[in-house]
Write a protein that holds these residues in place. Structure first.
Motif, short mmCIF file in Angstrom:
data_model
loop_
_atom_site.label_atom_id
_atom_site.label_comp_id
_atom_site.label_asym_id
_atom_site.label_seq_id
_atom_site.Cartn_x
_atom_site.Cartn_y
_atom_site.Cartn_z
N VAL A 290 5.23 5.27 -12.33
CA VAL A 290 5.04 4.66 -13.64
C VAL A 290 3.96 3.60 -13.51
CG1 VAL A 290 6.15 3.38 -15.50
CG2 VAL A 290 7.46 5.07 -14.22
N PHE A 291 3.05 3.59 -14.48
CA PHE A 291 1.93 2.65 -14.45
C PHE A 291 1.87 1.91 -15.78
CE2 PHE A 291 0.94 6.45 -12.05
CZ PHE A 291 0.54 5.95 -10.82
N LEU A 292 1.65 0.61 -15.74
CA LEU A 292 1.41 -0.20 -16.92
C LEU A 292 -0.04 -0.67 -16.83
CD1 LEU A 292 2.71 -1.56 -19.44
CD2 LEU A 292 3.08 -3.58 -17.97
N PHE A 293 -0.80 -0.47 -17.90
CA PHE A 293 -2.22 -0.87 -17.87
C PHE A 293 -2.55 -1.68 -19.11
CE2 PHE A 293 -1.79 3.42 -19.57
CZ PHE A 293 -2.49 3.37 -20.76
N ASP A 294 -3.60 -2.50 -18.97
CA ASP A 294 -4.00 -3.38 -20.08
C ASP A 294 -5.17 -2.78 -20.84
OD1 ASP A 294 -6.26 -3.88 -18.52
OD2 ASP A 294 -5.61 -5.89 -17.93
N THR A 295 -5.72 -3.55 -21.78
CA THR A 295 -6.81 -3.05 -22.62
C THR A 295 -8.12 -2.84 -21.86
OG1 THR A 295 -7.31 -5.31 -23.30
CG2 THR A 295 -5.84 -4.03 -24.74
N ALA A 296 -8.22 -3.40 -20.66
CA ALA A 296 -9.39 -3.17 -19.81
C ALA A 296 -9.15 -1.96 -18.89
CB ALA A 296 -9.71 -4.41 -18.99
N LEU A 297 -8.06 -1.23 -19.13
CA LEU A 297 -7.64 -0.08 -18.32
C LEU A 297 -7.32 -0.48 -16.88
CD1 LEU A 297 -10.10 2.71 -19.56
CD2 LEU A 297 -8.01 1.85 -20.64
N ARG A 298 -6.98 -1.73 -16.70
CA ARG A 298 -6.62 -2.25 -15.38
C ARG A 298 -5.11 -2.11 -15.19
NH1 ARG A 298 -10.02 -4.38 -12.56
NH2 ARG A 298 -11.36 -5.02 -14.26
N TYR A 299 -4.72 -1.55 -14.05
CA TYR A 299 -3.29 -1.40 -13.76
C TYR A 299 -2.66 -2.77 -13.56
CZ TYR A 299 -4.24 3.55 -12.88
OH TYR A 299 -4.61 4.86 -12.99
N ILE A 300 -1.63 -3.05 -14.33
CA ILE A 300 -0.89 -4.30 -14.23
C ILE A 300 0.30 -4.11 -13.30
CG2 ILE A 300 0.43 -6.04 -15.53
CD1 ILE A 300 -2.61 -5.88 -16.16
N ARG A 301 0.90 -2.94 -13.39
CA ARG A 301 2.07 -2.63 -12.58
C ARG A 301 2.03 -1.15 -12.21
NH1 ARG A 301 6.37 -5.78 -10.75
NH2 ARG A 301 6.30 -6.96 -12.65
N ALA A 302 2.43 -0.87 -10.98
CA ALA A 302 2.51 0.52 -10.51
C ALA A 302 3.73 0.63 -9.60
CB ALA A 302 1.24 0.90 -9.75
N ARG A 303 4.61 1.55 -9.93
CA ARG A 303 5.82 1.73 -9.13
C ARG A 303 6.21 3.21 -9.13
NH1 ARG A 303 4.64 -2.75 -8.28
NH2 ARG A 303 5.89 -4.64 -8.27
N GLY A 304 6.94 3.60 -8.09
CA GLY A 304 7.49 4.94 -8.06
C GLY A 304 7.46 5.56 -6.69
N LYS A 305 8.38 6.46 -6.48
CA LYS A 305 8.53 7.12 -5.18
C LYS A 305 7.32 7.99 -4.83
CE LYS A 305 13.50 6.94 -5.51
NZ LYS A 305 14.74 7.64 -5.78
N GLU A 306 6.66 8.52 -5.83
CA GLU A 306 5.50 9.38 -5.56
C GLU A 306 4.36 8.59 -4.93
OE1 GLU A 306 3.48 13.07 -5.43
OE2 GLU A 306 5.59 12.54 -5.60
N LEU A 307 4.23 7.32 -5.28
CA LEU A 307 3.19 6.49 -4.65
C LEU A 307 3.41 6.44 -3.14
CD1 LEU A 307 2.92 3.47 -7.12
CD2 LEU A 307 1.40 5.44 -6.92
N GLU A 308 4.66 6.19 -2.76
CA GLU A 308 4.99 6.13 -1.33
C GLU A 308 4.72 7.47 -0.66
OE1 GLU A 308 9.10 4.97 -1.16
OE2 GLU A 308 8.75 3.26 -2.50
N ARG A 309 5.09 8.55 -1.35
CA ARG A 309 4.95 9.89 -0.77
C ARG A 309 3.48 10.23 -0.47
NH1 ARG A 309 3.99 14.94 -1.13
NH2 ARG A 309 3.16 15.01 -3.21
#
Length: 178
Positions: free
Chosen positions: A12-31
């Motif tokens: 799951v990714f949260l991004f702002d109006t500049a398309l910058r990732y504010i938050r990124a989490r999830g098991k797939e990232l680790e994988r």
């Protein structure tokens, strides 16, 4: 956070109006060996190949314009189903967007295998139908001619056997198509 921790094969990714990732989490990232620290603070163009990043940027921008989208992307050998949505404040202002990404490679491969299997089954059914119906049609025609010249219980039995064979072929085709 709960969604990120429980989304199977996803992130799951949260991004702002500049398309910058504010938050990124999830098991797939680790994988796939990417840490949240590598993603947070960056844009899709900082993280992904250009073609993938361009596509993500289009969907992220669309989410910031108030539209939700679902799309599929391939990254390396993996296939992902993505969903982008706007995130609204209490006043309904869109200040962020959210992206959910789920690895559907296994599902995609299974679907492709089933499609190929169904195509082979359909081809088999067509061949069986044609190869069995043709000689039965010839036999039925010859039996009809034979019945015009003589009467025999054996001929009647042969006609019933051909009719039964035609019914079996119909049942086989119906079963194969289902």
């Amino acid at each position: 956070q709960t969604l990120a921790e429980n989304l199977p094969n996803g992130a799951v990714f949260l991004f702002d109006t500049a398309l910058r990732y504010i938050r990124a989490r999830g098991k797939e990232l680790e994988r796939v060996g990417i840490s949240a620290d590598e993603i947070e603070g960056s844009t899709p163009h900082d993280v992904f190949p250009e073609e993938t990043a361009d596509e993500l940027a289009r969907y992220f921008t669309d989410a910031l314009d108030g539209n939700s989208q679902t799309f599929t992307q391939t990254l390396g050998d993996e296939t992902y189903r993505n969903r982008t949505v706007p995130v609204r404040t209490g006043e309904q202002e869109i200040t962020h967007g959210m992206a959910l990404s789920q690895n559907v490679t296994d599902q995609t491969e299974q679907t492709q295998r089933l499609t190929r299997q169904n195509e082979r089954l359909d081809e088999f059914a067509s061949v069986i139908s044609h190869d069995l119906r043709s000689p039965l049609t010839v036999a039925a025609g010859n039996l009809e001619l034979a019945q015009e010249t003589c009467e025999s219980d054996y001929l009647d039995q042969a006609v019933r056997a051909i009719d039964r064979s035609q019914s079996l072929i119909d049942d086989l085709l119906r079963l194969a198509r289902e």
